[in-house]
Design a protein around this motif. Structure first.
Motif, PDB file in Angstrom:
ATOM      1  N   ASN A 138      19.576  -4.111  -5.815  1.00 44.27           N
ATOM      2  CA  ASN A 138      18.338  -4.411  -6.523  1.00 44.27           C
ATOM      3  C   ASN A 138      17.333  -4.949  -5.511  1.00 44.27           C
ATOM      4  O   ASN A 138      17.382  -6.106  -5.119  1.00 44.27           O
ATOM      5  N   GLU A 184      14.069  -5.339  -5.829  1.00 43.91           N
ATOM      6  CA  GLU A 184      13.131  -6.289  -6.445  1.00 43.91           C
ATOM      7  C   GLU A 184      13.300  -6.221  -7.959  1.00 43.91           C
ATOM      8  O   GLU A 184      13.398  -5.125  -8.533  1.00 43.91           O
ATOM      9  N   VAL A 185      13.328  -7.386  -8.569  1.00 47.93           N
ATOM     10  CA  VAL A 185      13.439  -7.482 -10.021  1.00 47.93           C
ATOM     11  C   VAL A 185      12.379  -8.444 -10.521  1.00 47.93           C
ATOM     12  O   VAL A 185      12.281  -9.585 -10.057  1.00 47.93           O
ATOM     13  N   VAL A 223      12.775  -3.051 -12.354  1.00 47.88           N
ATOM     14  CA  VAL A 223      13.786  -3.056 -11.291  1.00 47.88           C
ATOM     15  C   VAL A 223      13.499  -1.925 -10.313  1.00 47.88           C
ATOM     16  O   VAL A 223      13.290  -0.772 -10.725  1.00 47.88           O
ATOM     17  N   TYR A 253      18.874 -16.107 -13.601  1.00 48.84           N
ATOM     18  CA  TYR A 253      18.992 -14.979 -12.692  1.00 48.84           C
ATOM     19  C   TYR A 253      19.191 -13.680 -13.457  1.00 48.84           C
ATOM     20  O   TYR A 253      19.660 -13.663 -14.601  1.00 48.84           O
ATOM     21  N   SER A 301      23.761  -9.106 -12.531  1.00 48.94           N
ATOM     22  CA  SER A 301      24.045  -7.782 -11.983  1.00 48.94           C
ATOM     23  C   SER A 301      25.273  -7.854 -11.100  1.00 48.94           C
ATOM     24  O   SER A 301      25.527  -8.868 -10.447  1.00 48.94           O
ATOM     25  N   THR A 353      20.881  -8.977  -5.428  1.00 51.85           N
ATOM     26  CA  THR A 353      19.462  -8.798  -5.696  1.00 51.85           C
ATOM     27  C   THR A 353      18.679  -9.479  -4.580  1.00 51.85           C
ATOM     28  O   THR A 353      18.854 -10.679  -4.336  1.00 51.85           O
ATOM     29  N   GLN A 375      13.819 -11.671  -6.827  1.00 52.24           N
ATOM     30  CA  GLN A 375      13.631 -11.612  -8.271  1.00 52.24           C
ATOM     31  C   GLN A 375      12.778 -12.777  -8.747  1.00 52.24           C
ATOM     32  O   GLN A 375      12.804 -13.863  -8.155  1.00 52.24           O
TER      33      GLN A 375
END
Length: 608
Positions: free
Chosen positions: A34, A36-37, A54, A162, A165, A169, A172
């Protein structure tokens, strides 16, 4: 004031690069990261709406397999609260396309998993931007659970700081949108910023897989916590041009329960009294809706307003009483729609395309929905295509007027619906057009049988012996009916001659008056002769009504003399032999005598 820890509704999404078969896993799943979230948690209403943007990257090398799909997963504690899950992919031109989402299972993992197919397989080193939208119901809980009429409503929500996942990541953030800037408390991870009703967390960098940290916010929320506890929607399809829709709705205010008594005086006087109550709400009907009604068990409710727009009909619904926390109400809304906008056919093949559920109110929540679609009698080969999963019950039969075998009824159930479920359902079926003649032929047959029965009953004589007295009475009644008809015609001649005299006074045309007199004399003589003939028949039957008819004949002769005298008075007036004031006086005297004679004739007619 602190809220108890209640495990509720974070956005718990699991993104993976490969969707394994149900009950299986794979060691060759492409590695995803990931990049960027950006999460947005909308808590401004009674729904928890979570949007995660995402940027998904394929972190494998050149020998890694391509990623054709990924998984979206929820923690088991949240399964019952999920109402809608949608995934979209953002293209180069920033247009969003919805992706196919199907539920699956993963071996060794609990909870619900969904397989999302990418529009194109993701190569190693490539990236894709997806937007995952989830809507949860009954996830925001009131705290305290009971409030008085004058108090504000506060709610509590708990989740995860958070993005949950199985993959790391890199960056985020999370933005929480609240209903009010009045915040009692919130968790302080990473020095969040509170500005008005927005609460920003992050950025958080290099978050390990499966990171969790309890997030909690306690704030004011006076938005309407309105829930449809149960709803039955009946759609009756007619091939004669109409579709009737009726919605039977049970509503409940699921916010903080009202504590203490309700004061109507304070409620109407103070604007902040009962701030979380529901006075009214807006329902949106189709643009072609007509004959709208709104009622309950008591009867019609007139506290509603309709606003017709280009693409819809807005209906403001105001219940009989305001709704506070824990209060319930029930109502029925119905309307008619033209079938040509929703029903299509090619020969004997028909297709009905209309919404399974419509807009009830803004930010709607429907706990339980039952839809009944009543098709015309004789419909067969029924197929239902729904945009989302529904539960089909066995088909039923509905009987109404002129039905013989019953109309097939499609019964479908669905729970936990929100506005995203306002989509079209398609019903296909076969119907022979010859069957449309069934109801008209039944009507013709029924009326024919009724008329034939009446004719036979009237003409049927069940008596063993003849009754001479009854036959004589029937003959006398028949003669009297003819006398009444002739007398009415004779009185009509006088009214017609009065109009002729009036035209003569205006035109001064002597020929008009002469032809009128001649016509009166001729037709009056003929009618009088027929009455005299009927009078002789009554005498022959030995009826005592003969004398009354004779008396009526004498009165009629006097009426005729007065009518002709009024014509003579008019001639004198036109010739200047009689002054106008004298004519008016004489006319009034003649009219009075004439009216008196006519009244006597009417009295005799009533006694016949």
């Amino acid at each position: 004031m602190e809220a108890p820890a209640v495990p509720l509704l974070p956005l718990l999404l699991l993104l993976a690069a490969w969707a394994p078969e149900p009950g299986s896993t794979s060691a060759e799943a492409p590695p995803l990261v990931n990049e960027e979230v950006r999460r947005t948690l909308d808590l401004s209403s009674h729904l928890a709406k979570v949007t995660a943007e995402v940027v998904l990257a394929h972190a494998g090398g050149g020998s890694s397999p391509r990623a054709a799909s990924f998984l979206v997963a929820l923690e088991p504690e949240l399964e019952a609260q999920l109402a809608h899950l949608g995934v979209q992919v953002t293209g180069v031109d920033e247009e969003t396309n919805s992706l196919d989402v199907r539920e699956t299972k993963v071996k060794g993992k609990s909870g619900r998993f969904f397989t999302v197919q990418l529009p194109a397989a993701l190569d190693p080193g490539a990236k894709v931007s997806v937007v995952v939208e989830a809507v949860y119901t009954h996830a925001i809980q009131p705290y305290p659970t009971q409030i008085t009429q004058s108090e504000k409503q506060f709610v509590v929500f708990e989740g995860n700081h958070y993005f949950y996942s199985p993959y790391p990541t890199k960056t985020q953030t999370m933005r929480v949108k609240l209903a009010s800037p009045n915040v009692e408390s919130y968790t302080k991870l990473g020095n969040p910023m509170l500005h008005e009703n927005l609460l920003d967390y992050g950025p958080f960098h290099d978050t390990p897989a499966y990171s969790q940290d309890s997030f909690r916010v306690h704030s004011e929320n006076n938005s309407p916590f309105l829930t449809v506890s149960s709803m039955t929607r009946v759609v009756e399809v007619s091939h004669w041009g109409n579709i009737a829709v009726e919605e039977n709705v049970n509503l409940k205010h699921t916010g903080a329960v009202l504590k203490g008594s309700f004061s109507r005086y304070d409620y109407d006087r103070w604007t902040d009294s009962g701030s979380s109550s529901i006075r009214s709400f807006k329902t949106i009907l189709p643009a072609s809706a007509q004959d709208v009604y709104y009622r309950d068990e008591i009867g019609s409710i007139y506290t509603r307003h309709l606003l017709t727009l280009d693409d819809s009909v807005e209906m403001e619904v105001k219940p009989r009483f305001p709704l506070f926390g824990g209060w319930k109400t029930h109502y029925i809304i119905g309307y008619n729609l033209p079938s040509y906008e929703y029903l299509y056919n090619l020969g004997d093949q028909y297709m009905l395309k209309m919404r399974l559920v419509d807009h009830v109110f803004d930010e709607q929540v429907i706990d339980s929905l039952t839809v009944k679609i009543i098709l015309p009698e004789g419909a067969r080969n029924i197929q239902v295509d729904s945009p989302y999963e529904i539960s089909r019950a066995p088909d039923e039969l509905h009987y109404t007027y002129l039905d013989t075998c019953g109309r097939p009824v499609i019964v479908a159930h669905k729970e936990n619906l929100v506005e995203q479920h306002i989509q079209d359902v398609v019903v296909r079926y076969t119907f022979s057009k010859v069957l449309m003649l069934q109801e008209p032929l039944l009507l013709v047959a029924a009326f024919s049988i009724l008329l034939f029965t009446v004719i036979v009953y009237v003409r049927l004589d069940l008596s063993i012996t003849k009754d001479p007295a009854a036959e004589a009475r029937m003959k006398v009644a028949c003669i009297i009916e003819q006398v009444l008809t002739l007398v009415s015609k004779r009185l009509g001649l006088y009214h017609h001659f009065d109009k002729t005299v009036s035209r003569y006074k205006q035109s001064r045309d002597v020929s008009t008056l002469s032809s009128g007199k001649k016509s009166l004399e001729t037709e009056h003589k003929a009618l009088t002769s027929e009455v005299a003939l009927l009078q002789s028949r009554l005498k022959a039957e030995g009826s005592n009504l003969c004398d009354k008819v004779s008396e009526m004949q004498k009165l009629d002769a006097q009426v005729k003399e007065l009518v002709l005298k009024s014509a003579v008075e008019a001639e004198w007036l036109v010739a200047g032999k009689l002054k106008k004031d004298m004519y008016i006086e004489n006319k009034q005297l003649i009219s009075g005598k004439r009216q008196e004679l006519v009244s006597k004739i009417d009295h005799i007619l009533h006694t016949l």
